[in-house]
Design a protein around this motif. Structure first.
Motif, mmCIF file in Angstrom:
data_model
loop_
_atom_site.group_PDB
_atom_site.id
_atom_site.type_symbol
_atom_site.label_atom_id
_atom_site.label_comp_id
_atom_site.label_asym_id
_atom_site.label_seq_id
_atom_site.Cartn_x
_atom_site.Cartn_y
_atom_site.Cartn_z
ATOM 1 N N CYS A 311 45.181 10.912 -11.680
ATOM 2 C CA CYS A 311 43.753 11.486 -10.965
ATOM 3 C C CYS A 311 43.919 10.521 -9.735
ATOM 4 O O CYS A 311 43.991 9.470 -9.822
ATOM 5 C CB CYS A 311 42.795 11.265 -11.845
ATOM 6 N N CYS A 313 41.162 9.198 -9.069
ATOM 7 C CA CYS A 313 40.430 7.781 -9.654
ATOM 8 C C CYS A 313 41.462 6.630 -10.077
ATOM 9 O O CYS A 313 40.947 5.804 -10.493
ATOM 10 C CB CYS A 313 39.534 8.249 -10.613
ATOM 11 N N CYS A 327 39.628 15.598 -14.882
ATOM 12 C CA CYS A 327 40.012 14.248 -15.225
ATOM 13 C C CYS A 327 38.888 13.707 -16.543
ATOM 14 O O CYS A 327 37.850 13.483 -16.237
ATOM 15 C CB CYS A 327 40.159 13.292 -14.160
ATOM 16 N N TRP A 329 38.534 10.820 -17.293
ATOM 17 C CA TRP A 329 38.103 9.490 -16.981
ATOM 18 C C TRP A 329 36.624 9.583 -16.149
ATOM 19 O O TRP A 329 35.703 9.178 -16.407
ATOM 20 C CB TRP A 329 39.244 8.649 -16.412
ATOM 21 N N CYS A 330 37.050 10.330 -15.211
ATOM 22 C CA CYS A 330 35.916 10.197 -14.126
ATOM 23 C C CYS A 330 35.229 11.537 -13.929
ATOM 24 O O CYS A 330 33.915 11.616 -13.217
ATOM 25 C CB CYS A 330 36.625 10.074 -12.629
HETATM 26 ZN ZN LIG Z 1 39.752 10.651 -12.648
#
Ligand SMILES: [Zn+2]
Ligand SMILES: [Zn+2]
Length: 353
Positions: A311, A313, A327, A329-330
């Motif tokens: 990603c 990020c 994603c 995570w973000c």
């Molecule tokens: Zn991300």
């Protein structure tokens, strides 16, 4: 009853993920079963297991042998050797009794410290405390797995540094035998008032014959990445093993070309959220270009075919294929194209294990 305390302090950083930890987990079962048949060990041996990555945690507190159940070994990021030592010393203070006026304390504890990496924390203060107050009354054996332990630090803790070549044939089987036999003979010797007595490991596994292991830059033996499943958000660790293209050539330009460091896919293993509890939270500076990575894993959780989608990020997750994906995570949506490796690749941040 005076106990003979034995501490297994095990590096569970990312580079140990996969075979090494599975072998050690099974090995602990073997060791326990074997020691149970030894009358001396059965009577006096107490076992504790401490795991450390960026942070340390007691998995099994000091337990008498018949009650001991080998724990599951978690995985974390980082190699906090200093923190592990502090944790170990505190455990010794809490659980090992010393001689007092009226009573004999426990036998001298035996510690097997197994590590494959260079500390990512400052181990100096812990090493100083160890030398001041523990070195004389605790026997510590450092096992440098794959020759990857930091010998400069380990040699300040002990003269007994055992290099263990985990790639030799039947290596872990022999290693487990070696621990078992060392514990058996040490139980006899320590309870007779002597020092510890280490068994012979065998030159093929200990690298003894060649006087050292053939790893010159061991801390980049592995490139390790932490991903999250886009479906379940569950974390996983992807481990690549360094592969040096050493094709001899008289032409220096050609030789340089062939010296390029590539990493071959070794394993993608699911980890649990406790991965982050055992990690030190800091991110490593080292990065590897995706063109150096050979092989792409499935997601070990949902089996999506691409486990190394990157990603914007900077985090890694799984995708099913081309197209948009969120994603884990973000939370942002990215549009992913599956690279054929011809675009020059991208940089990926590595774990610290
Ligand atoms: Zn991300
Ligand atoms: Zn997945």
């Amino acid at each position: 009853m005076r106990k003979f305390p034995i501490f297994l302090v095990i590096d569970v950083s990312e580079s140990m993920a996969g075979d090494a930890l599975i072998e050690l987990e099974n090995g602990m079962r073997q060791i326990t079963a074997d020691l149970m048949t030894d009358p001396y060990a059965l009577e006096t041996a107490w076992l504790s297991v401490i795991a450390f990555a960026g942070r340390a945690r007691t998995l099994t507190p000091l337990t008498e042998l018949p009650e001991f159940v080998p724990p599951h070994l978690p995985i974390g990021g980082g190699t906090g050797l200093g923190g592990a030592l502090v944790h170990l010393m505190d455990e010794i203070d809490r659980n090992v009794s010393v001689n007092t006026a009226g009573q004999k304390g426990d036998w001298k504890p035996l510690v097997f410290l197994m590590t494959d990496g260079v500390p990512t924390d400052d181990a100096e203060p812990a090493v100083r405390r160890w030398k001041q107050s523990y070195a004389d009354r605790v026997s510590l054996v450092a096992v440098s797995i794959g020759g990857g332990g930091d010998h400069a630090v380990l040699s300040q803790l002990t003269d007994d540094i055992i290099p263990f070549d985990d790639t030799a044939e039947g290596a872990f089987k022999k290693f487990i035998m070696w621990i078992t036999n060392s514990v058996k003979s040490s139980t006899r010797s320590v309870t007779a008032g002597g020092g510890i007595s280490l068994a012979k490991m065998g030159d093929d596994v200990s690298g003894g014959a060649s006087g050292g292991l053939p790893f010159e830059a061991v801390d980049d033996r592995y490139a390790v990445f932490v991903g999250r499943c886009a479906k379940s958000r569950a974390p996983y660790v992807v481990k690549y093993e360094r592969h040096l293209n050493q094709i001899g050539s008289q032409d220096p330009r050609l030789a340089e070309l062939f010296q390029r460091r590539d990493y071959l896919l070794k394993a993608a293993v699911p980890v649990q959220e406790d991965y982050f509890e055992l990690s030190d939270g800091s991110r490593s500076e080292a990065s590897v270009s995706s063109v150096q990575l050979i092989g792409q894993p499935d997601c070990p959780h949902c089996h999506a075919p691409f486990g190394m989608a990157l990603c914007g990020c900077g985090s890694i997750h799984c995708v099913q294929g081309d197209g948009p994906a969120i994603c884990p995570w973000c939370g942002k949506t990215g549009n992913y194209g599956v690279s054929d490796g011809s675009d020059g690749g991208f940089e990926i941040e590595r774990g610290r294990g």
